[in-house]
Design a protein around this motif. Structure first.
Motif, PDB file in Angstrom:
ATOM      1  N   ARG A  31      -1.390   7.553  -6.329  1.00 33.90           N
ATOM      2  CA  ARG A  31      -1.422   6.290  -5.601  1.00 33.90           C
ATOM      3  C   ARG A  31      -2.789   5.617  -5.682  1.00 33.90           C
ATOM      4  O   ARG A  31      -2.883   4.397  -5.819  1.00 33.90           O
ATOM      5  N   HIS A  32      -3.865   6.429  -5.617  1.00 33.42           N
ATOM      6  CA  HIS A  32      -5.196   5.825  -5.652  1.00 33.42           C
ATOM      7  C   HIS A  32      -5.494   5.206  -7.011  1.00 33.42           C
ATOM      8  O   HIS A  32      -6.288   4.278  -7.122  1.00 33.42           O
ATOM      9  N   THR A  33      -4.841   5.697  -8.076  1.00 37.82           N
ATOM     10  CA  THR A  33      -5.075   5.160  -9.414  1.00 37.82           C
ATOM     11  C   THR A  33      -4.592   3.715  -9.503  1.00 37.82           C
ATOM     12  O   THR A  33      -5.314   2.830  -9.989  1.00 37.82           O
ATOM     13  N   LEU A  34      -3.375   3.467  -9.036  1.00 38.55           N
ATOM     14  CA  LEU A  34      -2.863   2.093  -9.067  1.00 38.55           C
ATOM     15  C   LEU A  34      -3.691   1.197  -8.159  1.00 38.55           C
ATOM     16  O   LEU A  34      -4.040   0.074  -8.545  1.00 38.55           O
ATOM     17  N   SER A  35      -4.036   1.664  -6.968  1.00 38.32           N
ATOM     18  CA  SER A  35      -4.829   0.845  -6.051  1.00 38.32           C
ATOM     19  C   SER A  35      -6.170   0.463  -6.673  1.00 38.32           C
ATOM     20  O   SER A  35      -6.622  -0.685  -6.575  1.00 38.32           O
ATOM     21  N   ALA A  36      -6.816   1.428  -7.327  1.00 38.21           N
ATOM     22  CA  ALA A  36      -8.110   1.150  -7.948  1.00 38.21           C
ATOM     23  C   ALA A  36      -7.973   0.147  -9.084  1.00 38.21           C
ATOM     24  O   ALA A  36      -8.789  -0.776  -9.211  1.00 38.21           O
ATOM     25  N   LEU A  37      -6.952   0.287  -9.903  1.00 38.32           N
ATOM     26  CA  LEU A  37      -6.748  -0.645 -11.019  1.00 38.32           C
ATOM     27  C   LEU A  37      -6.464  -2.055 -10.516  1.00 38.32           C
ATOM     28  O   LEU A  37      -6.970  -3.038 -11.072  1.00 38.32           O
ATOM     29  N   VAL A  38      -5.655  -2.168  -9.465  1.00 38.18           N
ATOM     30  CA  VAL A  38      -5.389  -3.496  -8.894  1.00 38.18           C
ATOM     31  C   VAL A  38      -6.687  -4.124  -8.400  1.00 38.18           C
ATOM     32  O   VAL A  38      -6.967  -5.300  -8.651  1.00 38.18           O
ATOM     33  N   GLY A  39      -7.501  -3.341  -7.712  1.00 35.24           N
ATOM     34  CA  GLY A  39      -8.770  -3.859  -7.218  1.00 35.24           C
ATOM     35  C   GLY A  39      -9.675  -4.336  -8.337  1.00 35.24           C
ATOM     36  O   GLY A  39     -10.320  -5.392  -8.232  1.00 35.24           O
ATOM     37  N   ILE A  40      -9.711  -3.595  -9.430  1.00 36.16           N
ATOM     38  CA  ILE A  40     -10.573  -3.958 -10.554  1.00 36.16           C
ATOM     39  C   ILE A  40     -10.143  -5.269 -11.188  1.00 36.16           C
ATOM     40  O   ILE A  40     -10.967  -6.169 -11.407  1.00 36.16           O
ATOM     41  N   VAL A  41      -8.850  -5.420 -11.476  1.00 36.16           N
ATOM     42  CA  VAL A  41      -8.421  -6.642 -12.169  1.00 36.16           C
ATOM     43  C   VAL A  41      -8.560  -7.863 -11.269  1.00 36.16           C
ATOM     44  O   VAL A  41      -8.920  -8.951 -11.737  1.00 36.16           O
ATOM     45  N   VAL A  42      -8.306  -7.692  -9.976  1.00 39.75           N
ATOM     46  CA  VAL A  42      -8.434  -8.829  -9.069  1.00 39.75           C
ATOM     47  C   VAL A  42      -9.901  -9.233  -8.918  1.00 39.75           C
ATOM     48  O   VAL A  42     -10.233 -10.416  -8.909  1.00 39.75           O
ATOM     49  N   ALA A  43     -10.802  -8.251  -8.819  1.00 35.31           N
ATOM     50  CA  ALA A  43     -12.226  -8.561  -8.709  1.00 35.31           C
ATOM     51  C   ALA A  43     -12.721  -9.301  -9.956  1.00 35.31           C
ATOM     52  O   ALA A  43     -13.681 -10.069  -9.888  1.00 35.31           O
ATOM     53  N   GLN A  44     -12.045  -9.105 -11.072  1.00 36.88           N
ATOM     54  CA  GLN A  44     -12.394  -9.798 -12.309  1.00 36.88           C
ATOM     55  C   GLN A  44     -11.727 -11.165 -12.411  1.00 36.88           C
ATOM     56  O   GLN A  44     -11.876 -11.859 -13.422  1.00 36.88           O
ATOM     57  N   GLY A  45     -10.999 -11.552 -11.362  1.00 34.08           N
ATOM     58  CA  GLY A  45     -10.345 -12.853 -11.357  1.00 34.08           C
ATOM     59  C   GLY A  45      -9.032 -12.880 -12.115  1.00 34.08           C
ATOM     60  O   GLY A  45      -8.538 -13.951 -12.470  1.00 34.08           O
ATOM     61  N   ARG A  46      -8.422 -11.730 -12.332  1.00 31.40           N
ATOM     62  CA  ARG A  46      -7.170 -11.627 -13.073  1.00 31.40           C
ATOM     63  C   ARG A  46      -6.030 -11.336 -12.101  1.00 31.40           C
ATOM     64  O   ARG A  46      -6.243 -10.968 -10.963  1.00 31.40           O
TER      65      ARG A  46
END
Length: 214
Positions: A31-46
């Motif tokens: 679960r933490h893997t998906l949460s971390a990936l979502v956070g990364i792409v959103v922080a990049q404006g994606r």
């Protein structure tokens, strides 16, 4: 003067934790893997949907949603997913004579699930029903038709700097950021700096006094 207040859904009214956990379980990843990936792409404006491509390149989320439904593991929204300030804030806004609506980037099924919660609102709509999603100006054009008042008399409340605040303002609506969920916390300072005196909320219960004091 504000005549209507329209709310985003995820991380504005609803805590998205359960749905993201359901997606991680469906994709068989921690679960933490998906949460971390979502956070990364959103922080990049994606778009947060791009996070799923790292786990399954070329994934069709619409197809996967249907597969989840067919497997009895589809989208669920219940009272337990609402943030605790939601019902009191919405009820108070209506008590003060404001029209209150819900419109976010969700599926048509989510719209039915939200309506089943019987929130104290005048109307509910989603991008899945409208066929256009934020940050497309067409979405906020539909908000302008959906809610009473001129665009400058409609306040859109969400947790996302770009999809909610900036996109709503670009379409002539007023906007407020709720500082919760990862994106609300990440961008609260940006929104406050860009619009001195603008609305950055710690809780939705602050809103009635800000838009229509007693």
């Amino acid at each position: 003067m504000i005549k209507s207040v329209v709310f985003d859904v995820g991380e504005t009214l609803l805590d998205d934790t359960r749905e993201f956990q359901a997606w991680a379980d469906w994709l068989r990843v921690p679960r933490h893997t998906l949460s971390a990936l979502v956070g990364i792409v959103v922080a990049q404006g994606r778009d947060n949907a791009e996070a799923f491509d790292y786990l399954r390149p070329g994934i069709d989320l619409g197809v996967e949603r249907q597969r989840r439904e067919e497997a009895g593991r589809g989208e669920q929204i219940g009272d337990g997913d609402l943030y605790p300030d939601v019902r009191p804030a919405l009820a108070e806004l209506r008590a003060r004579g404001l029209w209150v609506g819900v419109a976010g980037n969700q599926t048509a099924r989510a719209a039915d699930l939200i309506r089943a919660l019987d929130l104290p609102v005048d109307a509910v709509a989603t991008s899945g029903e409208w066929g256009v999603a934020k940050p497309d100006p067409g979405f906020f054009g539909r908000v302008g038709e959906f809610a009473p008042g001129d665009r400058g008399e409609i306040l859109y409340v969400g947790d996302h700097r770009d999809y909610d605040v900036r996109a709503a303002q670009a379409s002539g609506l007023q906007a407020a950021l709720i500082k919760r969920g990862p994106w609300g916390h990440l961008w609260a300072g940006d929104v406050a700096a860009a619009q001195p005196g603008g609305l950055v909320l710690d809780t939705l219960t602050q809103l009635p006094d800000l838009v229509r004091p007693r």
